[in-house]
Design a protein around this motif. Sequence first.
Motif, PDB file in Angstrom:
ATOM      1  N   TRP A 107       4.097   1.522  -0.943  1.00  0.00           N
ATOM      2  CA  TRP A 107       4.914   1.580  -2.146  1.00  0.00           C
ATOM      3  C   TRP A 107       4.119   2.055  -3.346  1.00  0.00           C
ATOM      4  O   TRP A 107       4.565   2.939  -4.083  1.00  0.00           O
ATOM      5  N   LYS A 108       2.932   1.507  -3.553  1.00  0.00           N
ATOM      6  CA  LYS A 108       2.170   1.812  -4.773  1.00  0.00           C
ATOM      7  C   LYS A 108       1.817   3.284  -4.883  1.00  0.00           C
ATOM      8  O   LYS A 108       1.835   3.840  -5.972  1.00  0.00           O
ATOM      9  N   ASP A 109       1.509   3.937  -3.781  1.00  0.00           N
ATOM     10  CA  ASP A 109       1.212   5.362  -3.839  1.00  0.00           C
ATOM     11  C   ASP A 109       2.480   6.209  -3.743  1.00  0.00           C
ATOM     12  O   ASP A 109       2.548   7.298  -4.307  1.00  0.00           O
ATOM     13  N   GLN A 110       3.501   5.701  -3.060  1.00  0.00           N
ATOM     14  CA  GLN A 110       4.747   6.452  -2.900  1.00  0.00           C
ATOM     15  C   GLN A 110       5.412   6.692  -4.252  1.00  0.00           C
ATOM     16  O   GLN A 110       5.883   7.798  -4.520  1.00  0.00           O
TER      17      GLN A 110
ATOM     18  N   ASP B  56       0.829  -1.203   0.000  1.00  0.00           N
ATOM     19  CA  ASP B  56       0.000   0.000   0.000  1.00  0.00           C
ATOM     20  C   ASP B  56       0.865   1.255   0.000  1.00  0.00           C
ATOM     21  O   ASP B  56       0.604   2.196  -0.741  1.00  0.00           O
TER      22      ASP B  56
ATOM     23  N   GLU C 168      -6.030  -0.652 -11.725  1.00  0.00           N
ATOM     24  CA  GLU C 168      -4.842  -0.031 -11.136  1.00  0.00           C
ATOM     25  C   GLU C 168      -4.880  -0.193  -9.619  1.00  0.00           C
ATOM     26  O   GLU C 168      -5.947  -0.178  -9.024  1.00  0.00           O
TER      27      GLU C 168
ATOM     28  N   TRP D 219       4.091   7.009  -7.148  1.00  0.00           N
ATOM     29  CA  TRP D 219       3.354   8.036  -7.896  1.00  0.00           C
ATOM     30  C   TRP D 219       3.527   9.403  -7.237  1.00  0.00           C
ATOM     31  O   TRP D 219       3.703  10.407  -7.923  1.00  0.00           O
TER      32      TRP D 219
ATOM     33  N   SER E 171      -2.993   1.826  -7.541  1.00  0.00           N
ATOM     34  CA  SER E 171      -2.683   3.106  -6.895  1.00  0.00           C
ATOM     35  C   SER E 171      -3.792   4.120  -7.130  1.00  0.00           C
ATOM     36  O   SER E 171      -4.085   4.482  -8.273  1.00  0.00           O
ATOM     37  N   GLU E 172      -4.372   4.603  -6.054  1.00  0.00           N
ATOM     38  CA  GLU E 172      -5.395   5.648  -6.148  1.00  0.00           C
ATOM     39  C   GLU E 172      -4.797   6.916  -6.746  1.00  0.00           C
ATOM     40  O   GLU E 172      -5.462   7.628  -7.502  1.00  0.00           O
TER      41      GLU E 172
END
Length: 126
Positions: free
Chosen positions: A18-21, A16, A87, A23, A89-90
């Motif tokens: 990593w995926k937003d970090q 969680d 996807e 971006w 990542s929000e």
Amino acid sequence: KMSDQSAMDSRSTSLDNWKDQIWAEGQIGFHQEVVTPALVKWWSQAVSQLPEGKRDAVSVLVPLCGASRDLAWLLARPEVSSVCGIEISELALQRLLSENPQIGDDPSRRRPLVPASIAGRARTAG
């Protein structure tokens, strides 16, 4: 010793973050500012390979779509009836929608992702 559930929760939290970090920090070397050239080059040939009755109602799935320009390009094709981008990542989805307002957004159609570690475990259990 960490329990199996704690380890799974820790991996899920790491994913969680990593995926937003990536971006948020712009660490998205995989993101292209243009439509994928191979998609543009081969699209017509791919559609021509479909059975004749299926060429005017093509549905397309784009896994890990990020903020890809491909989705808007696909939606502009007259033979495409629907495009589904997936996807994790929000932040990527927010960027996709802000850069491509013609895509529109229906929040009721969004679904939460089941962490891969749980999905993989469920498939092998039994």
